[in-house]
Structure formats: C-alpha cells, structure tokens
Design a protein around this motif. Structure first.
Motif, PDB file in Angstrom:
ATOM      1  N   LEU A 238       0.843  -1.199   0.000  1.00 46.15           N
ATOM      2  CA  LEU A 238       0.000   0.000   0.000  1.00 46.15           C
ATOM      3  C   LEU A 238       0.873   1.241   0.000  1.00 46.15           C
ATOM      4  O   LEU A 238       1.786   1.366   0.811  1.00 46.15           O
ATOM      5  CB  LEU A 238      -0.936   0.004   1.211  1.00 46.15           C
ATOM      6  CG  LEU A 238      -1.942  -1.150   1.223  1.00 46.15           C
ATOM      7  CD1 LEU A 238      -1.479  -2.270   2.125  1.00 46.15           C
ATOM      8  CD2 LEU A 238      -3.313  -0.654   1.652  1.00 46.15           C
ATOM      9  N   ASP A 239       0.604   2.109  -0.942  1.00 48.22           N
ATOM     10  CA  ASP A 239       1.363   3.353  -1.101  1.00 48.22           C
ATOM     11  C   ASP A 239       0.404   4.458  -0.688  1.00 48.22           C
ATOM     12  O   ASP A 239      -0.602   4.694  -1.351  1.00 48.22           O
ATOM     13  CB  ASP A 239       1.770   3.430  -2.592  1.00 48.22           C
ATOM     14  CG  ASP A 239       2.419   4.736  -3.029  1.00 48.22           C
ATOM     15  OD1 ASP A 239       1.960   5.813  -2.593  1.00 48.22           O
ATOM     16  OD2 ASP A 239       3.358   4.678  -3.846  1.00 48.22           O
ATOM     17  N   TYR A 240       0.673   5.071   0.467  1.00 45.21           N
ATOM     18  CA  TYR A 240      -0.271   6.098   0.947  1.00 45.21           C
ATOM     19  C   TYR A 240       0.418   7.165   1.785  1.00 45.21           C
ATOM     20  O   TYR A 240       1.566   7.005   2.157  1.00 45.21           O
ATOM     21  CB  TYR A 240      -1.425   5.457   1.726  1.00 45.21           C
ATOM     22  CG  TYR A 240      -1.036   4.673   2.953  1.00 45.21           C
ATOM     23  CD1 TYR A 240      -0.538   3.384   2.846  1.00 45.21           C
ATOM     24  CD2 TYR A 240      -1.172   5.224   4.224  1.00 45.21           C
ATOM     25  CE1 TYR A 240      -0.187   2.660   3.977  1.00 45.21           C
ATOM     26  CE2 TYR A 240      -0.834   4.499   5.358  1.00 45.21           C
ATOM     27  CZ  TYR A 240      -0.333   3.216   5.227  1.00 45.21           C
ATOM     28  OH  TYR A 240       0.011   2.505   6.338  1.00 45.21           O
TER      29      TYR A 240
ATOM     30  N   PRO B 123       3.305  12.652   1.592  1.00 44.63           N
ATOM     31  CA  PRO B 123       3.301  14.118   1.485  1.00 44.63           C
ATOM     32  C   PRO B 123       4.560  14.603   0.765  1.00 44.63           C
ATOM     33  O   PRO B 123       5.486  13.826   0.548  1.00 44.63           O
ATOM     34  CB  PRO B 123       3.322  14.576   2.942  1.00 44.63           C
ATOM     35  CG  PRO B 123       4.004  13.462   3.674  1.00 44.63           C
ATOM     36  CD  PRO B 123       3.629  12.195   2.951  1.00 44.63           C
ATOM     37  N   ASN B 124       4.537  15.866   0.397  1.00 39.98           N
ATOM     38  CA  ASN B 124       5.680  16.436  -0.305  1.00 39.98           C
ATOM     39  C   ASN B 124       6.539  17.220   0.664  1.00 39.98           C
ATOM     40  O   ASN B 124       6.016  17.995   1.462  1.00 39.98           O
ATOM     41  CB  ASN B 124       5.172  17.349  -1.421  1.00 39.98           C
ATOM     42  CG  ASN B 124       4.309  16.572  -2.386  1.00 39.98           C
ATOM     43  OD1 ASN B 124       4.621  15.435  -2.734  1.00 39.98           O
ATOM     44  ND2 ASN B 124       3.191  17.152  -2.787  1.00 39.98           N
ATOM     45  N   ILE B 125       7.828  17.014   0.603  1.00 39.93           N
ATOM     46  CA  ILE B 125       8.681  17.709   1.558  1.00 39.93           C
ATOM     47  C   ILE B 125       8.703  19.197   1.232  1.00 39.93           C
ATOM     48  O   ILE B 125       8.379  19.632   0.128  1.00 39.93           O
ATOM     49  CB  ILE B 125      10.103  17.123   1.648  1.00 39.93           C
ATOM     50  CG1 ILE B 125      10.874  17.330   0.371  1.00 39.93           C
ATOM     51  CG2 ILE B 125      10.074  15.668   2.031  1.00 39.93           C
ATOM     52  CD1 ILE B 125      12.358  17.083   0.573  1.00 39.93           C
TER      53      ILE B 125
ATOM     54  N   LEU C 253      10.536  12.639 -14.868  1.00 37.27           N
ATOM     55  CA  LEU C 253       9.246  13.137 -14.369  1.00 37.27           C
ATOM     56  C   LEU C 253       8.635  12.219 -13.318  1.00 37.27           C
ATOM     57  O   LEU C 253       9.106  11.103 -13.082  1.00 37.27           O
ATOM     58  CB  LEU C 253       8.263  13.290 -15.540  1.00 37.27           C
ATOM     59  CG  LEU C 253       8.663  14.397 -16.495  1.00 37.27           C
ATOM     60  CD1 LEU C 253       9.238  13.812 -17.752  1.00 37.27           C
ATOM     61  CD2 LEU C 253       7.509  15.319 -16.746  1.00 37.27           C
ATOM     62  N   TYR C 254       7.568  12.738 -12.744  1.00 40.54           N
ATOM     63  CA  TYR C 254       6.792  12.004 -11.746  1.00 40.54           C
ATOM     64  C   TYR C 254       6.469  10.595 -12.258  1.00 40.54           C
ATOM     65  O   TYR C 254       6.654   9.603 -11.545  1.00 40.54           O
ATOM     66  CB  TYR C 254       5.513  12.816 -11.500  1.00 40.54           C
ATOM     67  CG  TYR C 254       4.575  12.317 -10.421  1.00 40.54           C
ATOM     68  CD1 TYR C 254       5.050  11.929  -9.163  1.00 40.54           C
ATOM     69  CD2 TYR C 254       3.194  12.279 -10.650  1.00 40.54           C
ATOM     70  CE1 TYR C 254       4.166  11.512  -8.171  1.00 40.54           C
ATOM     71  CE2 TYR C 254       2.310  11.870  -9.664  1.00 40.54           C
ATOM     72  CZ  TYR C 254       2.803  11.481  -8.426  1.00 40.54           C
ATOM     73  OH  TYR C 254       1.920  11.075  -7.463  1.00 40.54           O
ATOM     74  N   ALA C 255       6.036  10.505 -13.505  1.00 41.50           N
ATOM     75  CA  ALA C 255       5.663   9.197 -14.067  1.00 41.50           C
ATOM     76  C   ALA C 255       6.884   8.286 -14.176  1.00 41.50           C
ATOM     77  O   ALA C 255       6.813   7.092 -13.882  1.00 41.50           O
ATOM     78  CB  ALA C 255       5.015   9.373 -15.433  1.00 41.50           C
TER      79      ALA C 255
ATOM     80  N   ARG D  52       9.423   8.192 -12.310  1.00 40.16           N
ATOM     81  CA  ARG D  52       9.746   7.667 -10.974  1.00 40.16           C
ATOM     82  C   ARG D  52       8.730   6.618 -10.529  1.00 40.16           C
ATOM     83  O   ARG D  52       9.086   5.601  -9.939  1.00 40.16           O
ATOM     84  CB  ARG D  52       9.832   8.815  -9.970  1.00 40.16           C
ATOM     85  CG  ARG D  52      11.051   9.695 -10.209  1.00 40.16           C
ATOM     86  CD  ARG D  52      11.212  10.750  -9.146  1.00 40.16           C
ATOM     87  NE  ARG D  52      10.292  11.873  -9.324  1.00 40.16           N
ATOM     88  CZ  ARG D  52      10.467  12.863 -10.200  1.00 40.16           C
ATOM     89  NH1 ARG D  52      11.513  12.833 -11.010  1.00 40.16           N
ATOM     90  NH2 ARG D  52       9.598  13.848 -10.289  1.00 40.16           N
ATOM     91  N   ASP D  53       7.455   6.858 -10.826  1.00 38.25           N
ATOM     92  CA  ASP D  53       6.452   5.878 -10.414  1.00 38.25           C
ATOM     93  C   ASP D  53       6.619   4.547 -11.150  1.00 38.25           C
ATOM     94  O   ASP D  53       6.427   3.479 -10.577  1.00 38.25           O
ATOM     95  CB  ASP D  53       5.033   6.430 -10.642  1.00 38.25           C
ATOM     96  CG  ASP D  53       4.340   6.731  -9.314  1.00 38.25           C
ATOM     97  OD1 ASP D  53       4.642   6.045  -8.315  1.00 38.25           O
ATOM     98  OD2 ASP D  53       3.491   7.643  -9.272  1.00 38.25           O
ATOM     99  N   ILE D  54       6.980   4.628 -12.432  1.00 42.02           N
ATOM    100  CA  ILE D  54       7.203   3.400 -13.208  1.00 42.02           C
ATOM    101  C   ILE D  54       8.391   2.638 -12.610  1.00 42.02           C
ATOM    102  O   ILE D  54       8.317   1.438 -12.345  1.00 42.02           O
ATOM    103  CB  ILE D  54       7.467   3.741 -14.700  1.00 42.02           C
ATOM    104  CG1 ILE D  54       6.197   4.308 -15.334  1.00 42.02           C
ATOM    105  CG2 ILE D  54       7.965   2.513 -15.461  1.00 42.02           C
ATOM    106  CD1 ILE D  54       6.433   5.058 -16.633  1.00 42.02           C
TER     107      ILE D  54
END
Ligand code: ARG
Length: 561
Positions: free
Chosen positions: A118-120, A123-125, A306-308, A310-312
């Motif tokens: 679970l990724d939850y 927050p952003n630093i 990008l954000y994507a 990193r998520d990939i």
C-alpha cells in the motif's frame, strides 16, 4: 424481524467469498415450498460450476461447514442445501464465537500467503502536511489494517514527494530570498512561504521558471550545493511529518520516496528503449498509449525525469523487492490519468502484473465548495486541526468526567478518533466540505460516539462480578438486532477490503452502536436472573467488535472515558 437470508448468505459467504459475492449468494437463496424441508435453501449448481465439482458434493461439504456455526441445522438434499434456524441457538453460537475469537474476531484468511503493498500518505517535503494528505493517510492506514485483518502480509510505503521540479523552484527561491536562521526556526512554514512567493513572482518573471528548471537539473546531476540544500529541506520536513504520524498513531514500513529512485530510473528507461516504446516528441521522450490516454512523458528535452518516470521505476523495483500480489495507490482522483498511464506503460513493458496495480482514488476536501490549493498558500494545517480536536476533547472530559485517569491520553484518543472517523465514514469518492465544526462534533454519527458506546459497554461489564458466558441463548428482539449486526461484522471486513471502502466498516460500527444503545435503553442488563451471563456476553461481544473495528480504522478504543 430476523433476517434469515442475511445470516445464511453471510455464513456461506465466509466460506465461498472467493467464488461468489454476498449478493450473488443472497439472490440464489430460496424458501422451500414445504417448510419441513427447511426455513431456507441454497441451490448449489452455480457454485458447483465455479468450483468444478458436483453440486450434491458441494451441498454436503457446505452442510458440514455450516454445522456448528450460526445455523441450527443444515441438510444437503441432493444439490440443495437446506437450513433451519433457532434464534436462541444462533445467539448462543454468535456470542460464544465472538468471545472465543476475541481480538481475532472479524479476521479471516483470504489473504493468507499473499502480500499487499500500500502506497499512501506520501506528502511532499518542504510543504506543510495539509488536510489534503489526511485522506490518503487515514484511508491508506485503514486499508492496510483491513488487509492485515484479511490475512495479508502488508508493506506500508510512504512514497515521500522528495523529488521533482518543485525542488528547483525551492532552491532558486531560497537562494534569492531565503534566510537560514528563519528556516531553522520554523522550517516548513518558511520553506512554504518561499514556495508560495516563487509562484507569485513567477507570474511576472518567466526567467524565474527557467532558473528553477536549471536548479533542478543541477540537483539531478548531483551538484553538491543543490544536494546539500535539498537534504536539509528533506530532513527538516521528515521531522515534522513524524510528529504528525505519532499524533495519529500511524507508522510505515518504508519511507522510500521519489528521490530513492534517482539512480534506478536509468534501468527503467533503458528497458523502455529496448522494447522500442520510447518515441521522440520535440526532443522529449514519450511512450504513446492506447485507450485515448495522453502520451506518457518519460524524459523532458533537457533530460530531466518526471513524476511518471519515478512511479514506473518504483513499481518495477517494488515488484522485485516485495513480490506483491497487489499494490494499492491511495491517491486523490485528480491523479487518475497519471496512474492509468503508469499502469499501461508497465503493461507495455510486458509485465502482466500491471493488472495488480490499483489506483484507489478519493474525493477532495473542499473549502467553500472549492479545491484547496497549496500553491496559493490556501492550506489548512492538519496538525492544528488535530490539536484543536484534542483540546476540545479535554474540555469535554473536564465537564463530564473530571476524575478520569489518564485524561490526556483519553483526550488524544477522542480528538484523533473524531478526525479519523469524520473522514472514514464518508464514501471515499465523495468530496468533503471542510468544516472544523463538523469535524469536532462528538455527537451523532461520530468517532467519539463509537468510543463512548464502547466505554459504556465496558463499564457495564465492570459493574458485575459474573463472567460473561453464553450459557443460554437470548431470544428477545432487541438483543437479536445487536447480534445480527455483530454477526455480519466479519463479512463487512471482507467487503470493506475487497471494495477498498473503509466506509463500509465505519458505517457498520455505527449500526452496531445504535443497536446496542437501543438495547441498553430497553433492557435491564444487570438484572440478576438466569440470563444475566448471556446478556453480559452480549455486552462483551459489543466491546470486542467495536474495539476490533475501531482499531482497524486506526482509532483507539479506551475502556474508560
Ligand atoms: N506526493 C504526491 C502528492 O502529494 C503523492 C504520491 C502518491 N504516490 C505515488 N506513488 N505517486 O501528490
């Protein structure tokens, strides 16, 4: 009225939930023409198909499994499963099981030997922990607890937002206007001010945008000064976040955030390139997608990721690292395109397990019907809200029960409980209008209402010297309502998890509390007659169910209030 169908289908569902939903089972239940055959009957044909077995065999096996549960008698008659109920027997049975299972009541083994990631929260630093992150945090935590209640191994990941172009902005803003001493005093507030100022000034100064981009590029290229600043901002932020998680009793197995994947993105990008998935788009590298999805941007023309990206990379890494059976991303609905893109890119890489990635979206907290925007500085600080709730709980206790032991601890449990429950009882997709008043109300359908009901039940138990025991079943209608709702609690846990909806559990706990409060007002629980141990057993079953349920939601369940 006794809902025999529900009891029957719930009992069947406990055994067959992998093959048939509660509704499907319920829809099949029949009332035999001849009452001598049974109160209810379940034809096993459909189940037989799903299990690839002979229906009569299933009826026989199910009959054995249901014997000794809530059903007085279960007979396999050919492909039919016929059952008889006895209210007394059923109630004694329910109570005995709940008391025996105690802390384990409601748990099941549907996730045995499986891992749920679970990724939850995430927050952003360098930004305050806002109300916006509350939803992800509390829904994610409740879902992780639900997964555990269903027997899963869980991996709780806080994917800290510690990378991205915003750090270029922050570094630029700091270098232009920042003061180290101010930041040391109030790190997040000061950094946030810089962030907001950057966005204000950026409107009239396009050079700022370019400079921020250069700063981020420096950071990505490992420039020492940029990295030092970044690390400082990150450490200060994490310290603040920890304070909030401690307040909320929330913990994680991993804080590997976006930056953790910096040195791992290269592999992911090469894999995309090797598969021929990367296309050039005005100097940037993108993956074109199907189903009307916009192309997924993997690398900007200046080489920045990008954000994507990193998520990939994170998904690929986590699959190898944790071998999860499914991964849930508890993130606002505004990111749904992003997660569809990430999932499809991974699928295109040939990873069939992309199907096991689920975005669990939720609605927003609104202020006057509008989205709260961090950029414009319009945020409500979670910590302030929680502290306010705790203060209010303390005042309440001082009025109602000034001699209570551990006042401070109980006030914290109640204040935090109010905030958590206020969020969780809403269906996740609904947006919630932010109202401090609603959040801090302790009456009506609230967390403190559950906690008070539970504490009331505990206090009844303390008043009697007898041990609760389901010696004789209860057959009055008030107790039957309570029993029925306790009886369906285990199924609600399964539904709550499979539908990713803590609200199902939250609402069910309200139902149990309401039924119990009705019972309490109607029945003289402590009357000294032969049914006293059974009534105490019912009260104890209420404390067990409410305590277990509240803990799953992330709330504390004090015995005295
Ligand atoms: N940090 C992001 C935000 O605040 C949320 C990250 C969600 N998780 C993920 N794997 N993308 O918007």
């Amino acid at each position: 009225m006794i809902d025999f169908k529900k009891i029957f289908s719930s009992a069947l569902n406990l055994h067959f939930h992998d093959h048939m939903s509660l509704d499907q089972i319920e829809a099949l239940i029949e009332t035999p023409k001849n009452p001598l055959h049974g109160d209810l009957a379940f034809p096993c044909f459909q189940l037989a198909k799903a299990l690839r077995k002979n229906p009569a065999e299933i009826a026989q096996k199910a009959a054995l499994e249901l014997q000794g549960s809530l059903i007085h008698q279960a007979n396999a008659v050919g492909p039919y499963l016929n059952v008889f109920f006895s209210k007394e027997a059923a109630s004694a049975q329910i109570l005995e099981e709940v008391l025996k299972q105690n802390r384990l009541f409601g748990t099941n083994q549907s996730g045995k030997n499986k891992t749920a990631l679970l990724d939850y929260s995430s927050p952003n630093i360098a930004k305050p922990f806002s109300m916006g992150h509350l939803r992800s945090t509390v829904i994610g935590n409740a879902l992780a607890n639900l997964a555990e209640a269903c027997g899963y191994q869980t991996v709780r990941i806080n994917y800290i937002g510690d990378w991205g172009t915003q750090f270029g902005k922050l570094i630029t803003a700091y270098q232009k206007w920042g003061s180290p001493s101010a930041i040391e005093k109030q790190p997040i507030q000061e950094l946030f001010k810089l962030y907001v100022r950057f966005h204000e000034e950026e409107n009239n100064d396009t050079e700022l945008t370019a400079e921020a981009r250069r700063s981020f590029k420096k950071l990505e290229d490992g420039d020492q000064e940029a990295e030092k600043l970044w690390k400082w901002f990150r450490d200060e932020s994490l310290t603040e976040f920890q304070r909030i998680y401690k307040l909320l009793n929330i913990s994680f197995d991993s804080y590997q955030g976006e930056a953790f994947y910096n040195d791992k993105m290269g592999n992911a990008v090469s894999a995309l390139r090797d598969k021929g998935l990367l296309s050039d788009s005005e100097g940037a590298e993108v993956v074109y997608l199907d189903d009307g999805l916009p192309p997924c941007l993997i690398k900007k023309s200046d080489g920045a990721t990008l954000y994507a990206t990193r998520d990939i990379t994170a998904a690929l890494y986590r699959k190898t690292q944790y071998q999860f059976d499914h991964a849930l991303y508890i993130v606002g609905q505004e990111q749904s395109v992003h997660f569809k893109q990430v999932k499809q890119v991974i699928k295109k890489l040939g990873c069939h397990w992309a199907d096991d990635l689920f975005h669990i979206p939720f609605g927003l907290y609104l202020k006057d019907g509008q989205k709260m925007s961090t950029r414009k500085g319009k945020v409500i600080l979670l910590e302030e809200v929680v502290l306010e709730a705790i203060k209010l709980a303390e005042i309440n206790i001082d009025n109602k029960n000034p001699n209570l032991e551990n006042k401070k601890e109980i006030a914290k449990a109640v204040g935090v409980g109010a905030i958590l429950f206020h969020d969780l009882k809403n269906d996740r997709m609904n947006s919630i209008e932010f109202s401090l008043k609603d959040m801090l109300t302790f009456e009506g359908e609230t967390g403190p209402y559950l906690q008070y009901t539970n504490a009331r039940a505990f206090s009844i138990l303390r008043k009697s010297s007898l041990e609760p025991a389901s010696v004789i079943g209860l057959s009055d209608s008030a107790s039957w309502e309570v029993l029925k709702s306790i009886n369906s609690y285990p199924v609600k846990i399964i539904q709550s998890y499979t539908l990713h909806s803590p609200a199902i559990l939250a609402k069910h706990l309200l139902e149990i509390s309401k039924n119990f409060n009705k019972y309490y007002s109607k029945v003289h629980i402590l009357e000294n007659d032969e049914l006293l141990p059974s009534r105490l057993a019912l009260v104890k079953a209420v404390t067990i169910t409410l305590s277990n349920g509240m803990k799953i939601l992330g709330m504390e369940a004090p015995e005295k209030m």
